[in-house]
Motif scaffolding. Structure first.
Motif, PDB file in Angstrom:
ATOM      1  N   ARG A  66      -4.058   3.728   0.658  1.00  0.00           N
ATOM      2  CA  ARG A  66      -5.074   4.777   0.578  1.00  0.00           C
ATOM      3  C   ARG A  66      -5.339   5.378   1.957  1.00  0.00           C
ATOM      4  O   ARG A  66      -5.442   6.608   2.100  1.00  0.00           O
ATOM      5  N   SER A  67      -5.429   4.537   2.966  1.00  0.00           N
ATOM      6  CA  SER A  67      -5.803   5.005   4.303  1.00  0.00           C
ATOM      7  C   SER A  67      -4.700   5.804   4.977  1.00  0.00           C
ATOM      8  O   SER A  67      -4.975   6.600   5.876  1.00  0.00           O
ATOM      9  N   ALA A  68      -3.447   5.603   4.557  1.00  0.00           N
ATOM     10  CA  ALA A  68      -2.362   6.431   5.085  1.00  0.00           C
ATOM     11  C   ALA A  68      -2.573   7.894   4.720  1.00  0.00           C
ATOM     12  O   ALA A  68      -2.077   8.799   5.402  1.00  0.00           O
ATOM     13  N   LYS A  69      -3.339   8.129   3.652  1.00  0.00           N
ATOM     14  CA  LYS A  69      -3.645   9.499   3.219  1.00  0.00           C
ATOM     15  C   LYS A  69      -4.993   9.985   3.750  1.00  0.00           C
ATOM     16  O   LYS A  69      -5.163  11.162   4.045  1.00  0.00           O
ATOM     17  N   THR A  70      -5.969   9.068   3.875  1.00  0.00           N
ATOM     18  CA  THR A  70      -7.311   9.480   4.288  1.00  0.00           C
ATOM     19  C   THR A  70      -7.512   9.466   5.795  1.00  0.00           C
ATOM     20  O   THR A  70      -8.455  10.068   6.307  1.00  0.00           O
ATOM     21  N   GLY A  71      -6.642   8.748   6.529  1.00  0.00           N
ATOM     22  CA  GLY A  71      -6.760   8.720   7.989  1.00  0.00           C
ATOM     23  C   GLY A  71      -7.661   7.630   8.535  1.00  0.00           C
ATOM     24  O   GLY A  71      -7.967   7.627   9.732  1.00  0.00           O
ATOM     25  N   VAL A  72      -8.102   6.685   7.703  1.00  0.00           N
ATOM     26  CA  VAL A  72      -8.897   5.561   8.192  1.00  0.00           C
ATOM     27  C   VAL A  72      -8.060   4.749   9.177  1.00  0.00           C
ATOM     28  O   VAL A  72      -6.905   4.426   8.914  1.00  0.00           O
ATOM     29  N   LYS A  73      -8.648   4.408  10.330  1.00  0.00           N
ATOM     30  CA  LYS A  73      -7.920   3.730  11.408  1.00  0.00           C
ATOM     31  C   LYS A  73      -8.117   2.216  11.329  1.00  0.00           C
ATOM     32  O   LYS A  73      -9.213   1.737  11.078  1.00  0.00           O
ATOM     33  N   MET A  74      -7.021   1.484  11.582  1.00  0.00           N
ATOM     34  CA  MET A  74      -6.998   0.027  11.410  1.00  0.00           C
ATOM     35  C   MET A  74      -6.808  -0.705  12.732  1.00  0.00           C
ATOM     36  O   MET A  74      -6.080  -0.242  13.607  1.00  0.00           O
ATOM     37  N   GLU A 124       5.353  -7.475  14.307  1.00  0.00           N
ATOM     38  CA  GLU A 124       6.174  -7.351  13.101  1.00  0.00           C
ATOM     39  C   GLU A 124       5.335  -6.884  11.918  1.00  0.00           C
ATOM     40  O   GLU A 124       5.773  -6.055  11.114  1.00  0.00           O
ATOM     41  N   LEU A 125       4.105  -7.419  11.806  1.00  0.00           N
ATOM     42  CA  LEU A 125       3.210  -6.992  10.743  1.00  0.00           C
ATOM     43  C   LEU A 125       2.910  -5.498  10.848  1.00  0.00           C
ATOM     44  O   LEU A 125       2.994  -4.773   9.850  1.00  0.00           O
ATOM     45  N   ALA A 126       2.585  -5.043  12.050  1.00  0.00           N
ATOM     46  CA  ALA A 126       2.267  -3.620  12.239  1.00  0.00           C
ATOM     47  C   ALA A 126       3.468  -2.744  11.902  1.00  0.00           C
ATOM     48  O   ALA A 126       3.321  -1.696  11.246  1.00  0.00           O
ATOM     49  N   LEU A 127       4.669  -3.159  12.316  1.00  0.00           N
ATOM     50  CA  LEU A 127       5.873  -2.378  12.034  1.00  0.00           C
ATOM     51  C   LEU A 127       6.131  -2.289  10.532  1.00  0.00           C
ATOM     52  O   LEU A 127       6.450  -1.215   9.999  1.00  0.00           O
ATOM     53  N   ARG A 128       5.984  -3.396   9.840  1.00  0.00           N
ATOM     54  CA  ARG A 128       6.226  -3.411   8.399  1.00  0.00           C
ATOM     55  C   ARG A 128       5.199  -2.559   7.647  1.00  0.00           C
ATOM     56  O   ARG A 128       5.550  -1.839   6.704  1.00  0.00           O
ATOM     57  N   LEU A 129       3.937  -2.651   8.064  1.00  0.00           N
ATOM     58  CA  LEU A 129       2.917  -1.844   7.397  1.00  0.00           C
ATOM     59  C   LEU A 129       3.160  -0.356   7.630  1.00  0.00           C
ATOM     60  O   LEU A 129       2.996   0.449   6.703  1.00  0.00           O
ATOM     61  N   ARG A 130       3.553   0.018   8.829  1.00  0.00           N
ATOM     62  CA  ARG A 130       3.812   1.438   9.121  1.00  0.00           C
ATOM     63  C   ARG A 130       5.015   1.956   8.345  1.00  0.00           C
ATOM     64  O   ARG A 130       5.018   3.098   7.884  1.00  0.00           O
ATOM     65  N   ARG A 131       6.045   1.097   8.199  1.00  0.00           N
ATOM     66  CA  ARG A 131       7.216   1.516   7.422  1.00  0.00           C
ATOM     67  C   ARG A 131       6.859   1.645   5.941  1.00  0.00           C
ATOM     68  O   ARG A 131       7.329   2.559   5.250  1.00  0.00           O
ATOM     69  N   ARG A 132       6.055   0.734   5.466  1.00  0.00           N
ATOM     70  CA  ARG A 132       5.699   0.721   4.043  1.00  0.00           C
ATOM     71  C   ARG A 132       4.740   1.844   3.686  1.00  0.00           C
ATOM     72  O   ARG A 132       4.811   2.403   2.575  1.00  0.00           O
ATOM     73  N   GLY A 140      -7.405 -13.818   5.274  1.00  0.00           N
ATOM     74  CA  GLY A 140      -6.667 -15.074   5.305  1.00  0.00           C
ATOM     75  C   GLY A 140      -5.185 -14.929   5.564  1.00  0.00           C
ATOM     76  O   GLY A 140      -4.757 -14.403   6.590  1.00  0.00           O
ATOM     77  N   ALA A 141      -4.373 -15.396   4.609  1.00  0.00           N
ATOM     78  CA  ALA A 141      -2.923 -15.461   4.784  1.00  0.00           C
ATOM     79  C   ALA A 141      -2.224 -14.123   4.595  1.00  0.00           C
ATOM     80  O   ALA A 141      -0.993 -14.064   4.664  1.00  0.00           O
ATOM     81  N   ALA A 142      -2.971 -13.048   4.383  1.00  0.00           N
ATOM     82  CA  ALA A 142      -2.345 -11.740   4.152  1.00  0.00           C
ATOM     83  C   ALA A 142      -1.441 -11.322   5.303  1.00  0.00           C
ATOM     84  O   ALA A 142      -0.395 -10.695   5.088  1.00  0.00           O
ATOM     85  N   PHE A 143      -1.803 -11.672   6.532  1.00  0.00           N
ATOM     86  CA  PHE A 143      -0.977 -11.296   7.678  1.00  0.00           C
ATOM     87  C   PHE A 143       0.409 -11.914   7.566  1.00  0.00           C
ATOM     88  O   PHE A 143       1.422 -11.242   7.771  1.00  0.00           O
ATOM     89  N   ASP A 144       0.459 -13.210   7.259  1.00  0.00           N
ATOM     90  CA  ASP A 144       1.755 -13.886   7.138  1.00  0.00           C
ATOM     91  C   ASP A 144       2.568 -13.326   5.979  1.00  0.00           C
ATOM     92  O   ASP A 144       3.786 -13.158   6.084  1.00  0.00           O
ATOM     93  N   PHE A 145       1.920 -13.024   4.864  1.00  0.00           N
ATOM     94  CA  PHE A 145       2.625 -12.469   3.710  1.00  0.00           C
ATOM     95  C   PHE A 145       3.237 -11.106   4.043  1.00  0.00           C
ATOM     96  O   PHE A 145       4.421 -10.862   3.798  1.00  0.00           O
ATOM     97  N   HIS A 146       2.413 -10.215   4.586  1.00  0.00           N
ATOM     98  CA  HIS A 146       2.882  -8.846   4.836  1.00  0.00           C
ATOM     99  C   HIS A 146       3.859  -8.762   6.011  1.00  0.00           C
ATOM    100  O   HIS A 146       4.647  -7.822   6.086  1.00  0.00           O
ATOM    101  N   ALA A 147       3.820  -9.755   6.896  1.00  0.00           N
ATOM    102  CA  ALA A 147       4.782  -9.790   7.999  1.00  0.00           C
ATOM    103  C   ALA A 147       6.105 -10.416   7.577  1.00  0.00           C
ATOM    104  O   ALA A 147       7.068 -10.430   8.351  1.00  0.00           O
ATOM    105  N   GLY A 148       6.165 -10.927   6.352  1.00  0.00           N
ATOM    106  CA  GLY A 148       7.391 -11.537   5.851  1.00  0.00           C
ATOM    107  C   GLY A 148       7.630 -12.942   6.349  1.00  0.00           C
ATOM    108  O   GLY A 148       8.743 -13.460   6.242  1.00  0.00           O
ATOM    109  N   LEU A 149       6.593 -13.606   6.851  1.00  0.00           N
ATOM    110  CA  LEU A 149       6.742 -14.953   7.390  1.00  0.00           C
ATOM    111  C   LEU A 149       6.589 -16.031   6.328  1.00  0.00           C
ATOM    112  O   LEU A 149       7.154 -17.120   6.459  1.00  0.00           O
ATOM    113  N   VAL A 150       5.815 -15.742   5.290  1.00  0.00           N
ATOM    114  CA  VAL A 150       5.550 -16.703   4.226  1.00  0.00           C
ATOM    115  C   VAL A 150       5.703 -15.989   2.885  1.00  0.00           C
ATOM    116  O   VAL A 150       5.128 -14.912   2.698  1.00  0.00           O
TER     117      VAL A 150
END
Length: 273
Positions: A116-124, A137-145, A211-221
């Motif tokens: 949603r924020s990729a469209k609204t411009g909310v900053k993370m 790695e997490l930031a790169l994956r989120l930006r690509r996705r 919680g563990a969302a960082f590890d999941f989205h970074a592809g570590l777990v």
């Protein structure tokens, strides 16, 4: 398990701006939101728009049970502006109490809100992760996705208490970034205690512990299959993945949760007669 004796008076009033704050119902003393992804994200957007400060926790059974024994965790969970039921057993508990409840899984909430924020411009801003390399790695994956997503900063803290100077640097870095939402992924209950402690010092309207969302989205777990999540067996999958780290947690807290909620359910049924 006895009922916690900690003071249950909130130290901050819940935000009531923009989209309405979802209603809650208590499970073992922790107020859990009766909401879904869309209503939660609408509420977050309202806070961003009005710059009202809040912090949100995506709670698993682990957080609820640690709060029964640990006073800082109890206050951090009770003082959260909103606690959403991340764990499927918490959703079942709410439904057993007669509520229409849906799971708001922290990793999915993060992904949906980033989309949603990729469209609204909310900053993370990203606070957490195993190390700085994993955070990159997490930031790169989120930006690509999510093309167009604005990630304006991040920091992976050490696995120890921060010094006073380090705390000041973190506050300055987050405030300087201009982030609207700070995602906090340092594990429960550490992240809830951190958000409660730093909430007033940070200018970002919304802090979200996932919680563990960082590890999941970074592809570590790897994440559990959808059918295991839906049937409440995600803990089995995670135990197989990380047995040394998690076995004590599940052996200690899962039976205590079942027993504690059974007592709450019996009391609720008796009171309804």
């Amino acid at each position: 398990m006895t009922q916690p004796v900690f003071d249950i008076v909130r130290t901050t009033a819940p935000a009531q701006v923009g989209a309405p704050r979802p209603e809650t119902s208590e499970v073992l003393g922790i107020p859990l939101a009766l909401t879904d992804y869309e209503r939660t994200m609408d509420w977050m957007d309202g806070l961003v728009a009005t710059r009202e400060k809040a912090y949100l926790s995506a709670a698993a059974v682990h957080l609820v049970m640690v709060a029964q024994e640990d006073e800082p965790t109890w206050h951090a969970a009770r003082d959260a502006t909103l606690v959403v039921p991340d764990g499927q057993p918490l959703v079942w508990a709410l439904r057993a109490l007669g509520h229409q409840a849906s799971r708001v899984y922290g990793p999915d909430l993060m992904a949906k809100y980033c989309e949603r924020s990729a469209k609204t411009g909310v900053k993370m801003y990203l606070y957490g992760g195993r190390n700085q390399g994993a955070l990159v790695e997490l930031a790169l994956r989120l930006r690509r996705r999510f093309p167009g997503l604005q990630i304006v900063g991040g920091y992976s803290p050490p696995f120890r208490p921060l010094t006073g100077d380090e705390q000041d640097w973190v506050v300055e870095d987050i405030n300087r970034s201009g982030a609207d939402v700070v995602w906090v992924g340092i594990g429960q209950p550490k992240q809830e205690i951190w958000m409660r402690e730093f909430r007033d010092r940070l200018e970002s309207p919304v802090l979200v512990g996932v919680g563990a969302a960082f590890d999941f989205h970074a592809g570590l777990v790897p994440q559990a299959p959808a059918w295991m999540q839906a049937t409440g067996l995600e803990w089995v999958f995670r135990l197989v993945q990380e047995p040394r780290r998690l076995w004590r947690r599940y052996v200690r807290y899962n039976p205590r949760f079942v027993a504690g909620f059974a007592r709450q359910y019996v009391r609720a049924r008796a009171g309804a007669r």
